[in-house]
Write a protein that holds these residues in place. Structure first.
Motif, short mmCIF file in Angstrom:
data_model
loop_
_atom_site.label_atom_id
_atom_site.label_comp_id
_atom_site.label_asym_id
_atom_site.label_seq_id
_atom_site.Cartn_x
_atom_site.Cartn_y
_atom_site.Cartn_z
N SER A 27 0.85 -1.18 0.00
CA SER A 27 0.00 0.00 0.00
C SER A 27 0.89 1.24 0.00
O SER A 27 2.10 1.15 -0.21
CB SER A 27 -0.93 -0.01 1.22
N ASN A 28 0.29 2.39 0.23
CA ASN A 28 1.05 3.63 0.32
C ASN A 28 0.29 4.63 1.17
O ASN A 28 -0.87 4.39 1.55
CB ASN A 28 1.33 4.20 -1.08
N PHE B 97 -3.74 4.92 2.36
CA PHE B 97 -4.13 4.94 3.77
C PHE B 97 -5.08 6.10 4.05
O PHE B 97 -6.08 5.97 4.75
CB PHE B 97 -2.88 5.07 4.65
N VAL B 98 -4.75 7.27 3.50
CA VAL B 98 -5.59 8.46 3.71
C VAL B 98 -6.97 8.25 3.08
O VAL B 98 -8.00 8.59 3.68
CB VAL B 98 -4.91 9.71 3.12
N MET B 99 -7.00 7.68 1.89
CA MET B 99 -8.29 7.43 1.23
C MET B 99 -9.11 6.42 2.02
O MET B 99 -10.35 6.53 2.08
CB MET B 99 -8.05 6.93 -0.20
N ASN C 159 -13.70 5.19 5.25
CA ASN C 159 -14.03 4.37 6.41
C ASN C 159 -13.89 2.87 6.12
O ASN C 159 -14.78 2.07 6.35
CB ASN C 159 -15.45 4.67 6.89
N LYS C 160 -12.72 2.48 5.58
CA LYS C 160 -12.46 1.09 5.30
C LYS C 160 -10.97 0.83 5.38
O LYS C 160 -10.17 1.76 5.49
CB LYS C 160 -12.99 0.71 3.92
N GLN C 161 -10.60 -0.45 5.35
CA GLN C 161 -9.20 -0.85 5.34
C GLN C 161 -8.94 -1.73 4.13
O GLN C 161 -9.48 -2.83 4.03
CB GLN C 161 -8.83 -1.61 6.62
N THR C 162 -8.15 -1.22 3.19
CA THR C 162 -7.78 -2.01 2.03
C THR C 162 -6.71 -3.02 2.42
O THR C 162 -5.71 -2.65 3.03
CB THR C 162 -7.25 -1.10 0.91
N MET C 163 -6.91 -4.26 2.08
CA MET C 163 -5.97 -5.32 2.46
C MET C 163 -5.38 -5.95 1.21
O MET C 163 -5.77 -7.04 0.78
CB MET C 163 -6.68 -6.39 3.30
N ASN D 150 5.42 1.99 -0.20
CA ASN D 150 5.23 0.54 -0.04
C ASN D 150 4.88 0.29 1.42
O ASN D 150 5.62 -0.34 2.17
CB ASN D 150 6.49 -0.23 -0.42
N LEU D 151 3.71 0.79 1.81
CA LEU D 151 3.37 0.92 3.22
C LEU D 151 2.44 -0.20 3.70
O LEU D 151 1.68 -0.78 2.92
CB LEU D 151 2.70 2.28 3.46
#
Length: 1000
Positions: A158-159, A163-165, A170-174, A435-436
């Protein structure tokens, strides 16, 4: 929660993991090279740390390691119970020190365990000498594990923007990331990042300076414990592993080892706590994060309070309450998450709930604080920690400020100890941002914190070694892996393109799962409705079409034959540059390692005939004390040498590097920097011998201004109205002492029969030993007060906490009570539990530090006046001369005869010529310029009467008092300077004489 992933990296391996023979050959070759590289790096990590031992033998280095060695011997010989109840009366005489309860014992227990269960045929000394090299190598391996964990696909997919988006949506992209598997579950480029990080950590000087063989100091094992703690914490957050949070248990245990090893555990605790807060701020709080942090904190804290020197500090010290607050905050967040899922609350309701629960928690915290603060429950910040946050580089404590490694770091220091890591680490920092993940975000927080703190205190550059190596290794590893892919593309491709790009799993605010395109995932057994909205398809055309076309064209060119040739050529160039930089970095580190490997207690020097000799004066002096003094002999020396005196000479000392008692060190500083008679009076009540380092460089005389400053922080009459004791020191670069320094006990012993007209009467001190190269001198104190010695020996004069206890501190003998009556206990700025304060002293201390030149000027003028008044023949009838705050004489009751009294003779012509020929901007030139420019003739006359040589000093532009007098057209000062023989024909750097300035 995502499904548990295989292949050891959280990413599902592609179907090509058992692909063509070419692919298997490529993977096998890569793994073989990787294994060899790891072995090679480990070998050289150990080898570079053994230089000192190969050159000087199994010798303990520096000062503090000698205390650690002595404590290890005691633990080995007497056992753990006796160790923790050890009250040592051979140190901090006459008070003593409860060693077992004031030491971080992790290193001692480690050494004894190795001696007893692994290397029984090796001596304790040898084990202690080798531990830094062993643990330095282990720390290198942990750095590689950290880099691998943060660079693996599952933890770098991720990046920051995503994270901000996610927070907004109101979700967590995995995302799983794109895996390039090798063999045995390893992936690329994570493996390359790990190896590059290890290669840097193995030889980087920032780590070497605390891990060379013989440097048996706490940091040598603490860095390993810190890296182990951080690795376990990062591993606990790995994506795609449902049970990774269990790594919070070994993280807590590793943290316990860190607590036992070094006081720097506070940094480790707060670093994990800060990262836990960062995860919440980034919207990555989850069950996994909550479980991992809760396990880490509960287990780590429960074990940490078992260490006697720590006790209940994790729950009382302001430095450690932050992570405690984070722990309770996490419980509140988890309660809110539980209620949210149970009641199926929407986003607005969840935030309302969080605010309500937080307000209740804040109210409880305020009530608890109101209850405990008046009772002094909370401990203050230490002066060292406080110094990391104040805007200036000083702490307000002259004892702490006197230590060189507590000063601010410069950019030169970073390059000296990190070299090319300084260049690569920022690149890696940026790469991590793109690459977070929950795990790799720790590197961002870690890197930011270590840079901030190391910039404040040069000693903490040590902390930049692991994170700098990890970030630099990630940068180098990713670039290196890209280069290899270009060269092996086709024959060694390790990834097959998937048939269809998988959608990323997300968790919406209402708890439902969605795909990356935003469609809700369909429950099992139901088909998702197919969208056939032609209007929606038509609207997909956007203003970004031109940009997309450009990207497609670039992609086409990238895959063309010409593009492949360009990439491979660029790869070869980059690899050559990497090889050159790596060779240069390794050579630099080996050269600097040779300098860092000097034991300091032994040194090399070149004689006049060019021979290289080993100077072993310090141990020679300690051995002389051991063999030629009574066993109960007490040695007075500055606190730096206390550890070595007790460990090597086995004799009692007045102070050492523990520096736990500011007032006691101030008494020692006063004895050394006060005049000979008063210093002798203190010494003969507390010691039998005096040891002085007098070999130039950083000897006792060079340190003495700090000693005077520390003494004055408690004995305010030492340098009246001058917290920084500017009147004690050198007045020019030729080493001319100020009057106060010249009268001091330390100056007299340092210059005894070495400097002209300096000789100490044998009624006071008798020189009994001088080392081979005159680095150390030992004096026997004449007229030792035996009554004081016997009084201290008597157990009845010790203050036990309870009858029959082992904890029985000593007391000062009656012979020094008159001196002690003059002291004022030093008040730390940060100690808010004290009823009294010392604001005026602290204010003046910082003002003088900020204006050292002006302070030196006023101090020297006032001290010259003080010396005039204190001449023995005038003590009863001397009349007062008052100097104003601006340096001018505001009151002078002396007679004309007294004013024109006999002045001190001028130095020889050769010495005056030497002064005139040395051009430099100093405190003295600044003070003289102020006097001349402001026309303060009487103040200047008073100063010159005491120190006539200052009339000849020159600033960096070649000008001196005579130039400034002509420039100010002050005839009276000009005549005064002429009376001292100052010529008017000298020329400045522009070739002008004083007379030339009158016509300009």
């Amino acid at each position: 929660m995502a499904k548990k992933e295989t292949a050891g990296d959280g990413a599902k391996p592609s179907s090509s993991s058992s692909g063509s023979p070419n692919q298997l050959i490529f993977k096998g070759t890569m793994m073989a090279i990787a294994l060899y590289a790891i072995f090679y790096i480990g070998y050289w990590a150990y080898k570079i740390r053994m230089q000192a031992i190969e050159e000087y033998g199994l010798v303990i280095h520096e000062f503090d390691p000698y205390f650690n060695y002595r404590a290890t011997e005691y633990l080995y010989e007497h056992g753990a119970k006796a160790f923790f109840q050890w009250f040592d009366y051979m140190v901090w005489y006459p008070l003593g020190r409860p060693v077992g309860s004031t030491i971080y014992p992790g290193m001692q227990f480690t050494a004894v365990w190795i001696k007893r269960y692994i290397l029984g045929n090796m001596s304790v000394n040898d084990v202690c000498c080798l531990i830094p090299a062993w643990f330095g190598t282990i720390a290198t391996m942990f750095v590689g594990l950290i880099a691998y964990e943060c660079a693996m696909p599952a933890n770098s997919s991720s990046n920051l923007f995503r994270f901000v988006m996610d927070i907004i949506n109101n979700k967590q992209t995995m995302e799983k990331g794109s895996a390039r598997p090798l063999l045995f579950g390893f992936t690329t480029p994570a493996l390359e990042c790990a190896i590059c990080s290890m290669g840097m950590m193995a030889v980087v000087p920032a780590h070497l300076m605390r891990s060379v063989g013989g440097g048996y100091d706490n940091e040598s094992i603490a860095m390993t414990a810190m890296n182990a703690t951080f690795f376990c914490w990062i591993r606990a957050l790995r994506r795609g592993d449902d049970y990774s949070w269990l790594w919070g248990i070994p993280a807590g245990i590793a943290y316990f080892y860190m607590v036992a090893a070094w006081g720097g555990y506070i940094f480790v605790l707060n670093m994990v706590g800060v990262h836990a807060v960062v995860l919440v701020a980034l919207g990555r709080f989850s069950d996994k994060v909550w479980k991992a942090y809760s396990l880490f904190y509960v287990i780590g804290t429960a074990l940490a309070i078992q260490i006697p020197v720590v006790g209940w500090a994790p729950l009382k010290s302001l430095e450690q309450l932050g992570p405690c607050a984070v722990f309770f905050g996490y419980q509140i967040l988890q309660i809110c998450e539980y209620i949210k899922k149970k009641r199926k609350l929407d986003r607005t309701q969840v935030w309302k709930l969080r605010v309500q629960v937080s307000l209740v928690a804040v109210g409880v915290a305020v009530a608890v604080a109101a209850l405990v603060l008046p009772r002094g429950y909370l401990g203050p910040l230490s002066s060292r920690v406080r110094g990391l946050f104040v805007p200036h580089t000083k702490t307000g404590n002259p004892l702490v400020d006197s230590v060189a490694e507590h000063q601010a770091a410069s950019s030169q220091a970073y390059f000296q100890y990190l070299h090319h890591v300084c260049t690569l680490a920022p690149i890696g920092y940026i790469m991590v941002m793109f690459n977070l993940s929950e795990s790799s975000s720790f590197l961002v927080a870690w890197g930011t914190a270590t840079y901030f703190f190391s910039h404040k205190m040069v000693r903490l550059i040590l902390l930049t070694a692991p994170v700098g190596s990890v970030l630099g290794g990630i940068a180098a590893g990713r670039i290196f892996a890209w280069c290899l892919r270009q060269l092996w593309e086709g024959a060694g491709e390790v990834e097959e393109p998937p048939a269809a790009a998988p959608a990323a799993a997300t968790v919406n605010g209402n708890g439902t799962t969605a795909t990356k395109n935003g469609d809700a995932a369909a429950p099992k057994g139901k088909k998702k409705k197919k969208k056939n909205n032609a209007a929606a398809q038509k609207s997909s055309t956007s203003s970004f079409d031109g940009f997309k076309v450009l990207l497609e064209a670039f992609e086409t060119a990238n895959k063309s034959t010409e593009g492949i040739i360009v990439k491979r050529t660029l790869s070869v160039i980059i690899l050559i540059i990497f090889w050159m930089l790596g060779t240069n970095f390794k050579s630099y580190c080996w050269r600097l390692s040779a300098d860092l490997s000097h034991p300091s207690i032994i040194m090399k020097a070149r004689t006049r005939d060019g021979r290289i000799v080993k100077v072993d004066d310090y141990r020679e002096a300690y051995w002389w004390l051991r063999d030629n003094t009574p066993e109960d002999a007490r040695i007075m020396a500055w606190w730096d040498y206390g550890y070595q005196i007790t460990a090597i000479a086995n004799r009692t000392t007045l102070a050492d590097g523990n520096t736990w008692n500011h007032e006691h060190i101030a008494l020692l500083g006063k004895a050394l920097t006060t005049d000979l008679e008063e210093g002798w009076e203190i010494a003969r009540n507390l010691a039998d011998y005096m040891l002085v380092w007098a070999g130039g460089g950083g000897d006792d005389l060079a340190k003495s201004p700090h000693l005077a400053r520390i003494a004055n922080s408690v004995y305010r009459d030492h340098c009246p109205d001058d917290p920084t004791c500017g009147q004690f020191g050198f007045i020019d670069r030729q080493g001319t002492p100020s009057p106060m320094m010249e009268r001091s006990l330390l100056y007299q012993l340092h210059g005894h029969r070495v400097k002209p007209s300096v000789e100490v009467s044998e009624d006071r001190f008798v020189e009994v030993f001088r080392s081979k190269y005159s680095k150390v001198r030992v004096y026997k104190i004449s007229g030792v007060v035996q009554e004081s010695k016997e009084w201290v020996k008597d157990p009845a004069n010790r203050l036990c906490d309870v009858p029959g206890s082992w904890f029985c501190p000593g007391q000062y003998p009656p012979g020094v009570q008159k001196i002690l009556a003059q002291k004022k206990d030093f008040a730390q700025l940060e100690d808010f539990n004290r009823a009294d304060s010392d604001d005026e002293y602290q204010k003046q201390y910082f003002e003088n530090l900020n204006k050292p030149k002006a302070n030196s000027y006023h101090a020297n003028i006032n001290h010259a006046n003080s010396k005039q008044q204190q001449r023995p023949q005038q003590q009863q009838k001397a009349k007062r001369v008052e100097i104003g705050s601006d340096g001018s004489i505001v009151k002078d009751e002396r007679s004309e005869a007294e004013r024109s009294g006999k002045q001190r003779p001028l130095p020889s012509k050769e010495e005056l010529d030497k002064i005139r020929g040395s051009w430099a901007d100093t405190d003295t030139t600044t003070a003289l310029w102020s006097l001349v420019n402001e026309g303060k003739v009487d103040s200047l006359r008073l100063w010159l009467k005491e120190e006539p040589q200052v009339a000849y000093v020159r600033s960096s532009d070649g000008r001196g008092p005579m130039f400034w007098a002509y420039e100010a057209r002050n005839t009276e000062i000009t005549k005064l300077l002429m009376s001292y023989g100052v010529p008017t024909t000298d020329r400045d750097k522009n070739g002008k004489t004083p007379e030339d300035l009158v016509s300009t």
